[in-house]
Design an enzyme around this catalytic site. Sequence first.
Site, short mmCIF file in Angstrom:
data_model
loop_
_atom_site.label_atom_id
_atom_site.label_comp_id
_atom_site.label_asym_id
_atom_site.label_seq_id
_atom_site.Cartn_x
_atom_site.Cartn_y
_atom_site.Cartn_z
CD GLU A 111 -2.87 -0.84 0.16
OE1 GLU A 111 -3.49 0.20 -0.27
OE2 GLU A 111 -3.64 -1.84 -0.44
CB SER A 384 -26.15 -31.93 -24.16
OG SER A 384 -25.35 -32.95 -24.55
#
Length: 757
Positions: A111, A384
């Site tokens: 940071e 399918s």
Amino acid sequence: MENKSSSNETVNQEEESTRQKENKRNMKKFFKWLTISIMVFIALLFVGYLLIIFNGERLLKENLKKMDMLEASIIYDQNGKEIRKLFKENREIVSSTDIPELMIDAFIATEDKRFNEHGGVDPWAIGRALYKDLVSGEIVEGGSTITQQLAKNMFLSSEKTIFRKVQEASIAIALEDQFTKEDILVMYLNQIYFGQGNIYGVKTASKSYFGKDNLHDLELWEVATLAGIPKAPSYYNPIDDPEKSKERRGIVLQLMYDQNIIAKSEMTEAKKVDYQPIEGKKQNNVSFIDYVIIEAANKAGISEDELREGGYRVHTTLDKNVQEVLEHTFAEDQWFPEGGPEQQVQASMVIMDHQNGEIKGMIGGRDTVQKGLNRVIIPRQPGSSFKPIAVYAPALETGSWQPYSYLTDEPIKFGDYAPKNYYNRYLGRVSMVKAIEDSINIPAVWLLNEIGIQTGIDFINNVGIELNDNDRNLSIALGGLTTGVTPLDMAEAYSSFANNGTWIEATTIRKVINDLGETIYLSEPETKEVMSKQTAYYMTKMMEQVVQKGTGTKAQLDRSVAGKTGSTQIGLAEVTDPNATRDLWFVGYTPEWTAAVWMGFDKTDAQHYLKVTSSYPAQLFSQVMSQSLVNVPPSSFIRPEGVNELVEPPSAVNDLVALYDEMNEVVELTWSPVKGNENLYLVYKKEKKDKNYELVFTTPDPYIIDIDIQEKKEYEYYVITYNSAYELFSRKSNTVMVEIPKDRDGFFFDDLPSLFD
């Protein structure tokens, strides 16, 4: 002449001297004003700096003991009843001795790597951020230090304005003046938000994600995971998206290695670890609420952090009855196949109203918990269930194919691709209706090859599914995708069949009201026409057949329903079970709602795979939908105005008879006529020894005489009925065989006894 020249030179010298004096005076004036300007500028900077310092001190003094009264946001169901409160500040405070040095190093490296060098504001970081913002033309980097983040989160709003940034810098400088670096870092680690809606501070995050109360027990990969979350808590926490979290962890580890905090071997090993969620306390509506939070950020522009402190009223589409049915059914083991040694079979389901896009219920898994995966938005291979989207609807849209058009069903290689049917059974030719009904693979691949892969891809994209660049191949006909699709994707896509060809975007939010009572967001789901009403109607009629007598019979309800099953191969060399599958699907719809069900293991391996068929998700669909729709009057699929009814092919002849006429030496073929005014009969014939039949007669009458025969040969015949008006063919009739005797015109001793009778 000489005197005149000398006089001119004297004049020139005097003018030059005058100019030089003037230039010197001008230079003195310039430097004087420059000096004054610089001094004024410095004075202004100094005054500005003092104002920033004094303002920061004032703001800090005013806010140190101030308690921010954060108002909870409330989420309501479709009837306006409260279903959840969202609030902030779920944290446990830790002291500096509770925080391991490795964690401090990880957060600083990630940071604010110059945290120990700056005084609250980092000019280098600001300069770098400004440069990147100018290059990109937008704000891409903020340049905020850890101290500035603390100042913003504790005392300021999240609005992005210059005034707010100045205040942030003022408070940051004041914080650095009043507190030690250690104090600031401890406050920051206690204050920061870690995602999942209610995780604040490193201790709460450690307990929530890893089940560890003592931060000193955290491993390197766990520390790096936590350090990567604050940049985007909703995306980088390991629950909502394990893969993104792992990628972000890798970035943190690389930064730690680059700054000589860890060794390369430590970095490499920590990057490899896969996150396993811990068990948590069960809550209702978890998956739905989680998705509401995501949608609020994406659609209404309200971040999760803002949602939990802003006092919003979020009115959703949730049908409480549907959600209760989902959660009750998913809690019963009888609806799921047996699990593995360490994992249970998982599932997810989403139900939406395809007329307005409203999601009525959603469940992301069995035993859903606050920190559980929402499998409704996790992509899996559709098998399918993808055929209607990738092949059959696009084929109908071309206008060249009809539901009863015949497709090839025989072993075929398409280049290097050689798909197979289940159990290697092939019919030679099969109608589209039959191919969908029985979920036969080869016809789907063959048809996609006929219409073109791009035609299929265009249709897939149009119903809201984005494919990977590597998916430009025929395997998409069978749902073989690079990254897969989510159940929510499939529900949206199938909703366009149910909605007469109109695709509609799914939503969980109707409107959002702020703390002042103002409606700041009103849902307007996107809609678009993705296919003709004719195609949508034909697809519905064919997928009704799937449920009535095909692979999806377990999905039947006491009302009209259409849908498609799906399964995917295991894809593991060490698993030889021919029935092994990885993913099972059923996606279906009634005239009212559309739903998608996925079932499988979170991590498929040699000990964890499915040994059952798509009947399981189909019966789960039936169980949930039958109870969810109990108060909804049943209706039927209605053929839209201007749409042709689905014309079935003519009936097959089933009583074909063939007789040899000895007197006339011909074969007579007779059969009963088939109902219909436009029927022709196609007569096929072959010698018994031959492999293939040939079309030998086309006749409108149920009678034919074949004179093209030879003695001592055997002939086989069958008939197909052809409807010339709709170009539809029946199935084959029964096959008959006729044996032609030897020539009887001559005299043979074998015939003597008959002469004396």
